[in-house]
Design a protein around this motif. Structure first.
Motif, PDB file in Angstrom:
ATOM      1  N   ASP A  23       0.813  -1.220   0.000  1.00 18.22           N
ATOM      2  CA  ASP A  23       0.000   0.000   0.000  1.00 18.22           C
ATOM      3  C   ASP A  23       0.852   1.278   0.000  1.00 18.22           C
ATOM      4  O   ASP A  23       0.330   2.372   0.191  1.00 18.22           O
ATOM      5  N   TYR A  24       2.153   1.153  -0.241  1.00 14.30           N
ATOM      6  CA  TYR A  24       3.039   2.327  -0.208  1.00 14.30           C
ATOM      7  C   TYR A  24       2.699   3.298  -1.334  1.00 14.30           C
ATOM      8  O   TYR A  24       2.486   2.907  -2.483  1.00 14.30           O
ATOM      9  N   ARG A  25       2.639   4.565  -0.987  1.00 16.29           N
ATOM     10  CA  ARG A  25       2.496   5.661  -1.955  1.00 16.29           C
ATOM     11  C   ARG A  25       3.478   6.745  -1.536  1.00 16.29           C
ATOM     12  O   ARG A  25       3.543   7.080  -0.342  1.00 16.29           O
ATOM     13  N   PRO A  26       4.224   7.314  -2.471  1.00 20.40           N
ATOM     14  CA  PRO A  26       5.138   8.407  -2.105  1.00 20.40           C
ATOM     15  C   PRO A  26       4.367   9.538  -1.433  1.00 20.40           C
ATOM     16  O   PRO A  26       3.253   9.864  -1.840  1.00 20.40           O
ATOM     17  N   ALA A  27       4.956  10.104  -0.392  1.00 18.66           N
ATOM     18  CA  ALA A  27       4.288  11.172   0.361  1.00 18.66           C
ATOM     19  C   ALA A  27       5.154  12.426   0.375  1.00 18.66           C
ATOM     20  O   ALA A  27       6.379  12.353   0.336  1.00 18.66           O
ATOM     21  N   MET A  40      12.435  12.031  -3.745  1.00 21.31           N
ATOM     22  CA  MET A  40      13.155  11.021  -4.520  1.00 21.31           C
ATOM     23  C   MET A  40      14.139  10.224  -3.666  1.00 21.31           C
ATOM     24  O   MET A  40      15.265   9.944  -4.050  1.00 21.31           O
ATOM     25  N   ASN A  41      13.663   9.842  -2.469  1.00 17.31           N
ATOM     26  CA  ASN A  41      14.459   8.944  -1.631  1.00 17.31           C
ATOM     27  C   ASN A  41      14.418   7.542  -2.256  1.00 17.31           C
ATOM     28  O   ASN A  41      13.733   7.312  -3.251  1.00 17.31           O
ATOM     29  N   ASP A  42      15.157   6.614  -1.667  1.00 17.12           N
ATOM     30  CA  ASP A  42      15.258   5.264  -2.248  1.00 17.12           C
ATOM     31  C   ASP A  42      13.897   4.583  -2.393  1.00 17.12           C
ATOM     32  O   ASP A  42      13.655   3.890  -3.383  1.00 17.12           O
ATOM     33  N   SER A  44       5.878  17.415  -9.133  1.00 13.81           N
ATOM     34  CA  SER A  44       5.036  16.986  -8.011  1.00 13.81           C
ATOM     35  C   SER A  44       4.840  15.469  -8.017  1.00 13.81           C
ATOM     36  O   SER A  44       4.745  14.843  -9.076  1.00 13.81           O
ATOM     37  N   LEU A  45       4.768  14.918  -6.824  1.00 13.32           N
ATOM     38  CA  LEU A  45       4.564  13.471  -6.690  1.00 13.32           C
ATOM     39  C   LEU A  45       3.235  13.044  -7.302  1.00 13.32           C
ATOM     40  O   LEU A  45       3.140  11.967  -7.898  1.00 13.32           O
TER      41      LEU A  45
END
Length: 140
Positions: free
Chosen positions: A10-14, A20-22, A110-111
């Motif tokens: 369920d990960y979504r960039p926040a 732009m971390n790993d 933007s993400l």
């Protein structure tokens, strides 16, 4: 070789993470690779369908309809091919550390935009300026 990065399903960039971390890079790498594999599978199905439909159809109307369908399939396949090239370019930008930054301004994209269109190379504002300039020059 880099260690594998764990991403929950369920990960979504926040926005509250470092840009732009790993984890974000891995998220977009997987998203792009999944999209590419999906397009290549559709492309293979298209080719299979085209080779099966390459039969002689005696009725002129049926033949014309089949030719129209075939032309549409080929246009779709060409669009998919161009999209795969853009996906490969985005994957290269990830590897080179340039992914997520506008090619015109250097600002972060933007993400939300990247999540919707991971092949984006410009911020929304830069893209809109670019399209306005294109329209102006096209109208000349």
């Amino acid at each position: 070789m880099k260690p594998e990065i764990f991403l929950p399903d369920d990960y979504r960039p926040a926005e509250d993470e470092p840009f732009m971390n790993d984890r974000q890079l891995e998220y977009f790498r997987r998203k792009l690779n999944d999209w590419k594999h999906e397009l290549l599978a559709q492309s293979a199905e298209t080719l299979e369908g085209l080779s099966e439909s390459a039969r002689s159809v005696p009725d002129v109307a049926d033949r014309a309809s089949e030719e129209t369908d075939r032309a549409l399939e080929l246009r779709t396949r060409d669009r998919q091919r161009k999209l795969v090239v853009k996906i490969d370019a985005a994957l290269r930008r990830i590897d080179e550390g340039e992914f997520g930054y506008c090619e015109k301004t250097g600002e972060p994209i933007s993400l939300r935009r990247l999540d919707a269109r991971p092949i984006a190379t410009m911020t929304l504002e830069a893209q809109e300026r670019h399209e306005r300039r294109e329209r102006v020059h096209r109208d000349d």
